[in-house]
Scaffold this active site. Structure first.
Site, PDB file in Angstrom:
ATOM      1  N   LEU A   4      -6.107   4.644   5.034  1.00  0.00           N
ATOM      2  CA  LEU A   4      -5.765   5.338   3.805  1.00  0.00           C
ATOM      3  C   LEU A   4      -6.994   5.647   2.976  1.00  0.00           C
ATOM      4  CD1 LEU A   4      -3.703   6.334   1.740  1.00  0.00           C
ATOM      5  CD2 LEU A   4      -3.585   3.998   0.859  1.00  0.00           C
ATOM      6  N   GLN A 277      -3.860  -2.864   5.611  1.00  0.00           N
ATOM      7  CA  GLN A 277      -4.963  -2.019   6.058  1.00  0.00           C
ATOM      8  C   GLN A 277      -4.584  -0.537   5.965  1.00  0.00           C
ATOM      9  OE1 GLN A 277      -8.069  -2.420   6.814  1.00  0.00           O
ATOM     10  NE2 GLN A 277      -8.476  -0.371   7.624  1.00  0.00           N
ATOM     11  N   GLU A 278      -3.338  -0.229   6.307  1.00  0.00           N
ATOM     12  CA  GLU A 278      -2.910   1.169   6.327  1.00  0.00           C
ATOM     13  C   GLU A 278      -2.708   1.744   4.927  1.00  0.00           C
ATOM     14  OE1 GLU A 278      -2.661   3.252   8.702  1.00  0.00           O
ATOM     15  OE2 GLU A 278      -2.665   2.073  10.545  1.00  0.00           O
ATOM     16  N   SER A 279      -1.993   1.022   4.051  1.00  0.00           N
ATOM     17  CA  SER A 279      -1.583   1.619   2.778  1.00  0.00           C
ATOM     18  C   SER A 279      -1.735   0.715   1.563  1.00  0.00           C
ATOM     19  CB  SER A 279      -0.112   2.026   2.878  1.00  0.00           C
ATOM     20  OG  SER A 279       0.717   0.868   2.930  1.00  0.00           O
ATOM     21  N   TYR A 394     -11.259  -0.965  11.524  1.00  0.00           N
ATOM     22  CA  TYR A 394      -9.808  -1.118  11.463  1.00  0.00           C
ATOM     23  C   TYR A 394      -9.362  -2.427  12.104  1.00  0.00           C
ATOM     24  CZ  TYR A 394      -4.847   0.107  12.116  1.00  0.00           C
ATOM     25  OH  TYR A 394      -3.474   0.120  12.100  1.00  0.00           O
TER      26      TYR A 394
END
Length: 410
Positions: A4, A277-279, A394
């Site tokens: 993100l 981690q994503e959002s 990541y």
């Protein structure tokens, strides 16, 4: 999938550090080595070449394994005249290397069926080099692990024991970084992470000295240290952000994480680490490229996973969980614990990109199912493909978040 944002602070270190190895029998004779640390965050960094000075000093260190091993004189005398079988003979006869280890962020992580770690991964590489299996026996303290080695209950120990404790325990110890402590320090790892043996004259210890101090392995050790970087949540801003987000957002989604994890045979805290981690656990998150939702699904991936509403937390988590399970299945031939890292890398880059790297690695005669080899390839070619840098960060970040969740450090 893609990240993100790029708010996470990464460190850069451009310095070249020198180290001194000191022979226990003669503190006045020092041999200096030089090595340039590698870093994920430096896409243009090149693999350091082994110059003549480095090769010469490495050869001297290998000729005299005792230069890297600390052992009290009394224990050395006992080792030379003992009738007990050498650990190397036992290992080769049983085809198993038994490692006594203590839990730690620099040694061995083992919680809820997760098994990995900086020292553990290098021990696995050593076992592979010997052509044997690795078996881990976990102990509560460094002293207990060293005692297990001295009593023959384990072939070697992985600890962060001090030189004083090693001496008092009557074992021979070697620094896992072969003296290049800054490689570990730069990644927040314990600078004195070491292996210990019953005797410095045992071929198992001598071979370990040669293995760890080989120039190629030194480069590999640096890359493994980069992957096991412990500095992410030691940064005050990152730690507080992680902590505050979990406190504010996780209670609303915890049951959804647990239910979807159960449905797809995942650990629910792993999904939480991925979601952060994503959002940052924001169900309404959207990126400039159009991925959105708590697990940041693309429109195509959402449709393929049966997700009709990407901003619905339960559906988003379910889509991410299902996709991760497919990634695990795509790399079913990769043994644990590496399979998880392969699956996460594929979640980020797509399975075909990772399989392409595997083919290149195999063509070079290396094990394509080793995460350290895949990570090393991405590190070596980061300047040619920015997605490699993103993928390395990541997977490394998710590992950090997962460990923190499991250890309840935040």
């Amino acid at each position: 999938m893609q990240r993100l944002s790029n708010w996470i602070n990464r460190k850069d270190n451009h310095s070249i550090s020198s180290y001194v190895f000191t022979t226990p029998s003669n503190r006045s004779k020092n041999v200096r080595h030089f090595l340039t640390p590698l870093h994920r965050s430096l896409p243009n960094s090149k693999r350091p070449a082994a110059n003549k000075k480095f090769a010469k000093t490495k050869m001297l260190a290998q000729i005299s394994g005792i230069a890297l091993l600390s052992l009290p004189a009394k224990s050395l005398t006992t080792a030379l005249f003992t009738t007990q079988a050498e650990a190397y003979e036992t290992v080769m006869a049983s085809q198993t290397l038994t490692l006594a280890s203590v839990k730690g962020n620099s040694t061995y992580f083992s919680t809820d069926r997760f098994e990995h770690g900086f020292g553990f991964d290098i021990a696995r590489s050593y076992a592979h080099d010997l052509g044997v299996d690795l078996q881990v026996k976990q102990y509560d303290s460094d002293a207990d692990a060293l005692a297990a080695v001295r009593k023959g209950k384990a072939d070697m120990a992985l600890t962060t024991a001090s030189t004083k404790l090693s001496t008092e325990s009557g074992v021979a110890s070697i620094n896992i970084s072969c003296g290049f402590d800054s490689t570990l320090v730069a990644n927040g790892l314990h600078p004195k992470t070491n292996w210990s043996f019953r005797s410095s004259t045992d071929p198992l210890a001598i071979k370990a000295s040669h293995f760890l101090c080989d120039d190629g392995q030194l480069i590999n050790t640096t890359k493994i240290a980069n992957f096991y970087d412990q500095t992410l949540l030691k940064d005050d801003y990152n730690r507080k952000h992680f902590e505050q987000t979990l406190t504010a957002n996780l209670p609303s989604y915890k049951s959804s994480f647990q239910q979807q994890a159960s449905a797809y045979n995942h650990d629910w805290q792993l999904l939480v680490a991925m979601g952060y981690q994503e959002s940052h656990l924001d169900a309404n998150a959207i990126s400039p490229t159009g991925v959105r939702g708590l697990m940041m699904l693309t429109n195509n991936t959402a449709k393929a996973m049966g997700v009709s509403d990407r901003v619905d937390p339960y559906q988003s988590i379910g889509g991410g969980a299902r996709y991760l399970e497919q990634m695990k299945e795509a790399f079913a031939e990769v043994p644990n614990p590496d399979r998880l890292w392969f699956a996460l890398a594929s979640y980020n880059m797509g399975p075909n990109a990772i399989k392409s790297i595997q083919k290149k690695i195999e063509k070079d005669g290396k094990n394509p199912n080793s995460w350290s080899n895949v990570y090393a390839y991405m590190s070596d070619h980061a300047s040619q493909n920015s997605r490699y840098v993103q993928c390395m960060d990541y997977v490394t970040n998710i590992r950090s978040y997962l460990e923190s969740l499991k250890m309840q450090t935040v």
